[in-house]
Design a protein around this motif. Structure first.
Motif: not given
Length: 688
Positions: A464-465, A476-477, A490-494, A498-499
Motif C-alpha cells: 500500500i503506497s 501495489y495499490i 478501492k482497497l477492499l476491491s483490490y 488481486t491478492v
C-alpha cells in the motif's frame, strides 16, 4: 479578474464536467501532475472561483466539487470558452527561469526568456528580483547587466546544490522514481526533471543499490533521496559538459576526507559501464564527498534522542496537547519516538529557510479541524522564536491524529507493507487508519520506495503506497494517508480481486506459517539485543567524584574521558572531546531547571556504549552563564543497532523525570543503578 493558467483551466473544466465529487487523485491523473500539485493549485482556484460567486466543496472521504448558483457556473463556462489562459503560473515561470540559467553556458537575454514564457520583459525582471535571495542562499550570484543579459555565477558544486534543492522543493518522489511519462503541455515540469537527470536516475539508483553497502541500506529515506538526487544531478551535469573544475572550486571546503574514495571509484566504474560514460578524477572525488556527507548526516540524525533540548520540546508539546484534548498522549511511546524523529530535521529545515510542502494540508485541516488548532496553539506556547508554517503543523497533526486512532488492535489476516513519501507521520497515520477501518489487514511495517521495489513477493500480500512506485501497476495499490471512504472501498476491491486467495489465509505448515515463525524469531532476536544493551549499560554505569578545581569545561571533559579510557570504551579521546565540545556549541546540554547536564556523542572512535556520571568539585559554565555541578556522559559507537538506539533514547527521556534527576544529583551509585534497572525493565516489558 485574475488570470488563470492553462493547468488551472484544465482542473476547473474537470470540476465543471462532473455532477458529483471528484478526488484529487483523479484530477492529478487527468491533468498529468502530482496530487501535491493539485492541492497547491486548489488554493489559487478557490480565489478565482470567488470572482464568480462559487466555492469549492471538499468532503472528507468523497472528494472535491464546485458549488454555487447556476448563474455563476454559467458565467464561468463562458469565461473558459472566451478567455485566453496565462501560459504559466508565477511559480512555473520562476522554475523555468532557474532551470534555464543554471544550465546556460553563457548569459541569457531577458527578451529570450520573456518570449519563451510569453510575458513581458518587465515581468521577467520582477521574477528575477524575487529569485535573487533564493540564489544567494547557495553562494551563487544573479548577474544582470543591460546589453549583457542575465546569468547565475558561482562554483559548479554550488549550482548542483541549487538544482537539488529546486527539485526537492517542487517534485514529489513519485515524479522522480515512479513510472511517470513526460507531461504534455507542461514544459516546466519536464524541464526540471531533465535538469536532475530523470532519464538516468533509476540507472543511478539501481547501481547504488547493487553495491550492497550496508550504510546505504541504513540511510533514512530523506537522506537516501538527497544522495540519489546528488548523484543523478552529477551525471546530468557531466553529460552536458558541466564538470567540476578544481581551479574554479578551490573555495570549496573539501572534496572528500578520503574515507569513501575507493567506494566512489568502484561505484563510477560500474555506473560508467551501464551508462557508457567516463568520470573524471575530480568527479570521483566529488562523489566520494557526497558519500562522506550523507554518512555524517545519518550519524548525527540518529542521535536526536540525545538532544535533551529536543526531547524537552517534544515532551512539553505532547503534554500541552494532552491537557487541551484530554487524550493521554504521554502514554504513547510510539508517538514520542515518531515526533522526536520528525521534529529534529523539521526544525533544521525551518531554521535554514527551506520551503516546506505538505500536499495533504487541505484535507488535514478538514478532517482534523479541532486538532489542527490545538496543535497550532500548543506549538505557539513553546515560544521557539521560529515561525512554524501551517505545512509543518499539518505533519504534527498527522502524528497526533495517528495516536488518537491507535485503538483497535484486532486480529488480521492480510499482510501489508506501507510506503509513504512524507515519512513517519504519514505512515503511522495510514497504519492506524488501516487498523481502525480494515482490521483484517496486518501492517507488517513501513519501508522506503527503493526497499519496496526489491521485496520478495512471498514476504507480503500487498503493498500500500501513497506515491507512485517503480513497479508494475498490479504490484501495489496507491491511496492517500488519510484513507478516505472511497479509498477503503478501492482497497477492499483490490484485496478481493488481486491478492492471491491462498495467501490470505495460509494453511498451517505452509509458507504463511514459516513467515510468521521467522517474524517471531526476528522479534526474539530484537528483544535479545535490547536486553543485552540494557544489561551492558547498567553494568558499566559508574559514578565518579571529580576534583576539577581551576579547570575550564574542555579540561574537565578531557579528565572525564581519561577516567574511562582504560575500560576499552574510547579509542581516540582527543577526537571524542572535539565532538562533545562541538555539540555543546550547537545546543544546550543542560537539563531544564537543574544543575545537571547531559553530554553525549556518537563516533567511530567509541567502541561500545557507555553511561557515566560525574559530580564536580567546582561548577563549570555552560550555555552562557548556566553553571552545572553534575554531568551525565553518554557515549555510543557511530554504527549502532536500532534496538541500542531505543535503549539510549529511553534513558534520555527519563531525564525529564524529576525523581531520576534528584537521584543523579544526590544519591549513591547503587540507588541510581536500581532505578535505571527498574525503569528499563518496565520499558522492555511494554514492548512485549
Amino acid at each position: 479578474m485574475r488570470k488563470m493558467t492553462a493547468r488551472q483551466r484544465q482542473m476547473i473544466g474537470l470540476l465543471l464536467g462532473v455532477s458529483e465529487e471528484i478526488t484529487a487523485a483523479e484530477i492529478a491523473a487527468d491533468t498529468g501532475v502530482s496530487v501535491r500539485t493539485v492541492h497547491r493549485e486548489m488554493e489559487d482556484i478557490e480565489g478565482i472561483l470567488k470572482d464568480f460567486g462559487l466555492d469549492l466543496s471538499r468532503k472528507s472521504g468523497k472528494g472535491i466539487q464546485l458549488s454555487g448558483p447556476e448563474g455563476g457556473l454559467e458565467k464561468l463556462r463562458v469565461y473558459l470558452r472566451e478567455e485566453k489562459p496565462a501560459e504559466y503560473s508565477g511559480e512555473d515561470r520562476k522554475i523555468y527561469e532557474l532551470c534555464s540559467l543554471l544550465e546556460a553556458e553563457e548569459p541569457v537575454k531577458l527578451f529570450a526568456l520573456a518570449h519563451s514564457l510569453k510575458v513581458t520583459v518587465a515581468t521577467i525582471s520582477y521574477d528575477l528580483d524575487e529569485l535573487e535571495p533564493w540564489v544567494r542562499k547557495f553562494g551563487l550570484k544573479l548577474v544582470r547587466r543591460r546589453g549583457y543579459g542575465v546569468e547565475i555565477t558561482g562554483t559548479e558544486v554550488d549550482k548542483r546544490r541549487a538544482i537539488g534543492r529546486l527539485a526537492a522543493e517542487h517534485l514529489d518522489q513519485s515524479d522522480l522514481v515512479g513510472h511517470v511519462l513526460p507531461v504534455q503541455g507542461n514544459p516546466v515540469f519536464n524541464m526540471l526533471l531533465s535538469s536532475v537527470g530523470k532519464n538516468k536516475l533509476m540507472d543511478v539508483e539501481n547501481t547504488l543499490w547493487d553495491m550492497e553497502w550496508k550504510w546505504t541500506a541504513e540511510l533514512p529515506e530523506i537522506v537516501y533521496m538527497e544522495l540519489l538526487l546528488g548523484l543523478s544531478v552529477t551525471v546530468r551535469r557531466i553529460c552536458i559538459g558541466r564538470e567540476i573544475d578544481l581551479t574554479e572550486d578551490v573555495g570549496y571546503p573539501r572534496m572528500s576526507d578520503h574515507r569513501n574514495i575507493a567506494a566512489s571509484e568502484q561505484f563510477v566504474l560500474q555506473l560508467g559501464h551501464i551508462l557508457g560514460m567516463t568520470f573524471p578524477r575530480t568527479e570521483i572525488l566529488y562523489i566520494a564527498g557526497l558519500f562522506d556527507r550523507v554518512q555524517e548526516s545519518f550519524s548525527s540524525t540518529g542521535f536526536a534522542y540525545g538532544d535533551i533540548e529536543l526531547v524537552e520540546i517534544v515532551y512539553r508539546l505532547t503534554d500541552s496537547i494532552a491537557k487541551r484534548t484530554g487524550v493521554p498522549f504521554l502514554r504513547d511511546r510510539s508517538l514520542r519516538e515518531g515526533v522526536i524523529e520528525h521534529i529534529n530535521p523539521a526544525l533544521k529545515r525551518i531554521r535554514e529557510g527551506t520551503r516546506i510542502r505538505n500536499p495533504l494540508l487541505g484535507p488535514i485541516r478538514k478532517d482534523y479541524e479541532d486538532l489542527f488548532q490545538t496543535v497550532r496553539d500548543s506549538v505557539e506556547d513553546l515560544n521557539l522564536d521560529l515561525v512554524i508554517p501551517d505545512e509543518e503543523i499539518g505533519f504534527l497533526v498527522m502524528h497526533f491524529g495517528a495516536s488518537m486512532e491507535r485503538l483497535n488492535q484486532l486480529r488480521r489476516s492480510v499482510r501489508a507493507i506501507l510506503v509513504c513519501a512524507s515519512g513517519l507521520s504519514s505512515s503511522r497515520l495510514l497504519a492506524t487508519r488501516l487498523n481502525k477501518e480494515l482490521p483484517q489487514i496486518e501492517v507488517m511495517g513501513n519501508v522506503s520506495w527503493y526497499e519496496a521495489a526489491r521485496l520478495p513477493e512471498e514476504d507480503y500480500d500487498l503493498i500500500i503506497s501513497t506515491i507512485d512506485l517503480p513497479l508494475p501497476g498490479d504490484r501495489y495499490i496507491k491511496i492517500s494517508p488519510l484513507l478516505t471512504g472511497e479509498e477503503i472501498e478501492k482497497l477492499l476491491s483490490y484485496i478481493q480481486n488481486t491478492v492471491p486467495k491462498e495467501r490470505e489465509e495460509p494453511p498451517a505448515g505452509e509458507s504463511g506459517t514459516v513467515v510468521r515463525e521467522e517474524a517471531a524469531f526476528d522479534r526474539m532476536k530484537s528483544y535479545s539485543v535490547i536486553l543485552e544493551e540494557m544489561l551492558s549499560l547498567i553494568e558499566r554505569f559508574r559514578l565518579y567524584s571529580l576534583d576539577n578545581s581551576g579547570m575550564n569545561l574542555p579540561a574537565t571533559l578531557a579528565v572525564m574521558l581519561d577516567m574511562i579510557a582504560d575500560f576499552g570504551v574510547i579509542g581516540d579521546t582527543g577526537l571524542v572531546l572535539d565532538r562533545l565540545l562541538e555539540r555543546e556549541r550547537m545546543a544546550s546540554q543542560v537539563i531544564p531547571d537543574t544543575r545537571l547536564a547531559l553530554f553525549h556523542t556518537r563516533s567511530s572512535h567509541i567502541h561500545k556504549s557507555s553511561l557515566t556520571l560525574y559530580r564536580l568539585e567546582q561548577p563549570v559554565q555552560l550555555d552562557g552563564e548556566t553553571e552545572v555541578r553534575v554531568i551525565l556522559l553518554m557515549l555510543a559507537p557511530r554504527k549502532l543497532s536500532k534496538e541500542s538506539l531505543e535503549v539510549l533514547s529511553e534513558i534520555s527521556a527519563m531525564l525529564l523525570n524529576t525523581e531520576l534527576v534528584k537521584l543523579l544529583e544526590e544519591r549513591a551509585e547503587p540507588e541510581i543503578r536500581r532505578y535505571l534497572s527498574s525503569e528499563l525493565l518496565r520499558f522492555f516489558e511494554n514492548k512485549l
